[in-house]
Design a protein around this motif. Structure first.
Motif, PDB file in Angstrom:
ATOM      1  N   GLY A   1       0.773  -1.233   0.000  1.00 15.97           N
ATOM      2  CA  GLY A   1       0.000   0.000   0.000  1.00 15.97           C
ATOM      3  C   GLY A   1       0.803   1.280   0.000  1.00 15.97           C
ATOM      4  O   GLY A   1       0.267   2.348   0.291  1.00 15.97           O
ATOM      5  N   VAL A   2       2.105   1.221  -0.335  1.00 16.74           N
ATOM      6  CA  VAL A   2       2.899   2.451  -0.438  1.00 16.74           C
ATOM      7  C   VAL A   2       2.335   3.257  -1.610  1.00 16.74           C
ATOM      8  O   VAL A   2       2.313   2.759  -2.740  1.00 16.74           O
ATOM      9  CB  VAL A   2       4.397   2.144  -0.655  1.00 16.74           C
ATOM     10  CG1 VAL A   2       5.183   3.441  -0.834  1.00 16.74           C
ATOM     11  CG2 VAL A   2       4.954   1.322   0.499  1.00 16.74           C
ATOM     12  N   PRO A   3       1.853   4.488  -1.385  1.00 13.01           N
ATOM     13  CA  PRO A   3       1.138   5.223  -2.431  1.00 13.01           C
ATOM     14  C   PRO A   3       1.919   5.468  -3.716  1.00 13.01           C
ATOM     15  O   PRO A   3       1.357   5.383  -4.810  1.00 13.01           O
ATOM     16  CB  PRO A   3       0.786   6.553  -1.756  1.00 13.01           C
ATOM     17  CG  PRO A   3       0.747   6.240  -0.306  1.00 13.01           C
ATOM     18  CD  PRO A   3       1.812   5.199  -0.097  1.00 13.01           C
TER      19      PRO A   3
ATOM     20  N   PRO B   1      -1.729   1.618  -5.499  1.00 15.50           N
ATOM     21  CA  PRO B   1      -1.405   0.263  -5.030  1.00 15.50           C
ATOM     22  C   PRO B   1      -2.669  -0.558  -4.787  1.00 15.50           C
ATOM     23  O   PRO B   1      -3.743  -0.029  -4.500  1.00 15.50           O
ATOM     24  CB  PRO B   1      -0.662   0.523  -3.714  1.00 15.50           C
ATOM     25  CG  PRO B   1      -1.140   1.866  -3.265  1.00 15.50           C
ATOM     26  CD  PRO B   1      -1.425   2.650  -4.510  1.00 15.50           C
ATOM     27  N   SER B   2      -2.519  -1.873  -4.938  1.00 15.51           N
ATOM     28  CA  SER B   2      -3.619  -2.802  -4.683  1.00 15.51           C
ATOM     29  C   SER B   2      -3.038  -4.095  -4.124  1.00 15.51           C
ATOM     30  O   SER B   2      -1.819  -4.234  -3.999  1.00 15.51           O
ATOM     31  CB  SER B   2      -4.373  -3.091  -5.989  1.00 15.51           C
ATOM     32  OG  SER B   2      -3.604  -3.929  -6.825  1.00 15.51           O
ATOM     33  N   ARG B   3      -3.905  -5.040  -3.809  1.00 21.41           N
ATOM     34  CA  ARG B   3      -3.420  -6.337  -3.305  1.00 21.41           C
ATOM     35  C   ARG B   3      -2.587  -7.076  -4.343  1.00 21.41           C
ATOM     36  O   ARG B   3      -1.830  -7.983  -4.010  1.00 21.41           O
ATOM     37  CB  ARG B   3      -4.598  -7.206  -2.874  1.00 21.41           C
ATOM     38  CG  ARG B   3      -5.258  -6.730  -1.597  1.00 21.41           C
ATOM     39  CD  ARG B   3      -6.350  -7.666  -1.156  1.00 21.41           C
ATOM     40  NE  ARG B   3      -7.415  -7.726  -2.152  1.00 21.41           N
ATOM     41  CZ  ARG B   3      -8.477  -8.504  -2.068  1.00 21.41           C
ATOM     42  NH1 ARG B   3      -8.609  -9.309  -1.033  1.00 21.41           N
ATOM     43  NH2 ARG B   3      -9.400  -8.489  -2.998  1.00 21.41           N
ATOM     44  N   ASP B   4      -2.732  -6.686  -5.601  1.00 21.66           N
ATOM     45  CA  ASP B   4      -1.966  -7.330  -6.678  1.00 21.66           C
ATOM     46  C   ASP B   4      -0.782  -6.485  -7.141  1.00 21.66           C
ATOM     47  O   ASP B   4      -0.149  -6.797  -8.141  1.00 21.66           O
ATOM     48  CB  ASP B   4      -2.888  -7.608  -7.874  1.00 21.66           C
ATOM     49  CG  ASP B   4      -4.022  -8.559  -7.512  1.00 21.66           C
ATOM     50  OD1 ASP B   4      -3.757  -9.530  -6.771  1.00 21.66           O
ATOM     51  OD2 ASP B   4      -5.158  -8.314  -7.950  1.00 21.66           O
ATOM     52  N   GLY B   5      -0.494  -5.385  -6.433  1.00 20.52           N
ATOM     53  CA  GLY B   5       0.596  -4.503  -6.838  1.00 20.52           C
ATOM     54  C   GLY B   5       0.039  -3.192  -7.377  1.00 20.52           C
ATOM     55  O   GLY B   5      -1.137  -2.881  -7.210  1.00 20.52           O
ATOM     56  N   TYR B   6       0.890  -2.437  -8.035  1.00 20.62           N
ATOM     57  CA  TYR B   6       0.460  -1.140  -8.572  1.00 20.62           C
ATOM     58  C   TYR B   6      -0.357  -1.331  -9.842  1.00 20.62           C
ATOM     59  O   TYR B   6      -0.069  -2.209 -10.663  1.00 20.62           O
ATOM     60  CB  TYR B   6       1.671  -0.258  -8.868  1.00 20.62           C
ATOM     61  CG  TYR B   6       2.375   0.213  -7.615  1.00 20.62           C
ATOM     62  CD1 TYR B   6       1.845   1.235  -6.844  1.00 20.62           C
ATOM     63  CD2 TYR B   6       3.553  -0.393  -7.187  1.00 20.62           C
ATOM     64  CE1 TYR B   6       2.467   1.654  -5.676  1.00 20.62           C
ATOM     65  CE2 TYR B   6       4.194   0.018  -6.029  1.00 20.62           C
ATOM     66  CZ  TYR B   6       3.636   1.038  -5.287  1.00 20.62           C
ATOM     67  OH  TYR B   6       4.261   1.446  -4.130  1.00 20.62           O
ATOM     68  N   THR B   7      -1.358  -0.460 -10.009  1.00 20.46           N
ATOM     69  CA  THR B   7      -2.225  -0.566 -11.184  1.00 20.46           C
ATOM     70  C   THR B   7      -1.894   0.472 -12.246  1.00 20.46           C
ATOM     71  O   THR B   7      -2.362   0.361 -13.381  1.00 20.46           O
ATOM     72  CB  THR B   7      -3.707  -0.409 -10.783  1.00 20.46           C
ATOM     73  OG1 THR B   7      -3.904   0.879 -10.182  1.00 20.46           O
ATOM     74  CG2 THR B   7      -4.111  -1.492  -9.796  1.00 20.46           C
TER      75      THR B   7
END
Length: 200
Positions: A145-147, A165-171
């Protein structure tokens, strides 16, 4: 004559798996040579030299440009610090970071901090760290979750910013070659001038 032996000091480690806690104890017990940092990457303790030379110029430029735009209660620095991500079994010492100032006031630990307090992470690649910066740290920072994650690829001469960030990485991501301007998303919401990244 009486010999007084120093009592062993208990090393506080972050929560996480038993294996991660044991790695943290080992890392925090290391006598790391000056100019080097020790991190936990991919289940191993990895020691690498701190950025120097031309990389220091880039780090100073990033800090000077982004610190005035840090969210309230945060600041940008490049002092050696270790940030832990217990859920993913990692502990990193970023080249530059934006962090909530309160983490340095909590407890007595002067070296190890909670990765959840980060608002920004910046890594500058080197031949020895490039794979870890792209392959190990990128998904961990995103899932934690690092912005904003800013990756200056010193070998390829371009800078990439990752956000949302998301549970799957950055979008989301955006890349600019050294010398161009790169918009940095919220919570920094500014433009980074990478002119200083180009070697004279």
């Amino acid at each position: 004559m009486t010999v007084m032996l120093e009592r062993p000091k208990t090393i506080d480690v972050p929560h996480g798996s038993a294996g991660f806690q044991e790695l943290c104890r080992a890392l925090l017990s290391l006598d790391v040579p000056d100019g080097y940092r020790a991190e936990i990457i991919g289940g191993n303790i990895v020691m690498s030299p701190w950025s120097r030379g031309g990389c220091m110029r880039v780090m100073r430029s990033i800090r000077a440009q982004l610190d005035p735009h840090a969210p309230q209660g945060h600041f940008v620095d490049h002092a050696p610090s270790l940030f832990t991500f217990p859920g993913q079994g990692r502990a990193y010492g970023p080249d530059v970071y934006g962090v909530a100032s309160h983490v340095f006031d909590e407890g007595e630990d002067e070296f190890q901090f909670d990765g959840e307090a980060l608002s920004l992470v910046v890594e500058l690649t080197s031949p020895s760290t490039r794979n870890a910066d792209w392959d190990d740290k990128l998904p961990v920072y995103g899932c934690a979750g690092v912005p904003v994650y800013l990756l200056a690829d010193m070998q390829e001469k371009h800078t990439t910013v990752f956000w949302e960030p998301s549970r799957d990485g950055y979008t989301k991501r955006r890349t600019a070659p050294f010398g161009d301007k790169l918009p940095i998303p919220k919570p920094y919401d500014c433009v980074l001038d990478t002119t200083d990244f180009v070697r004279p």
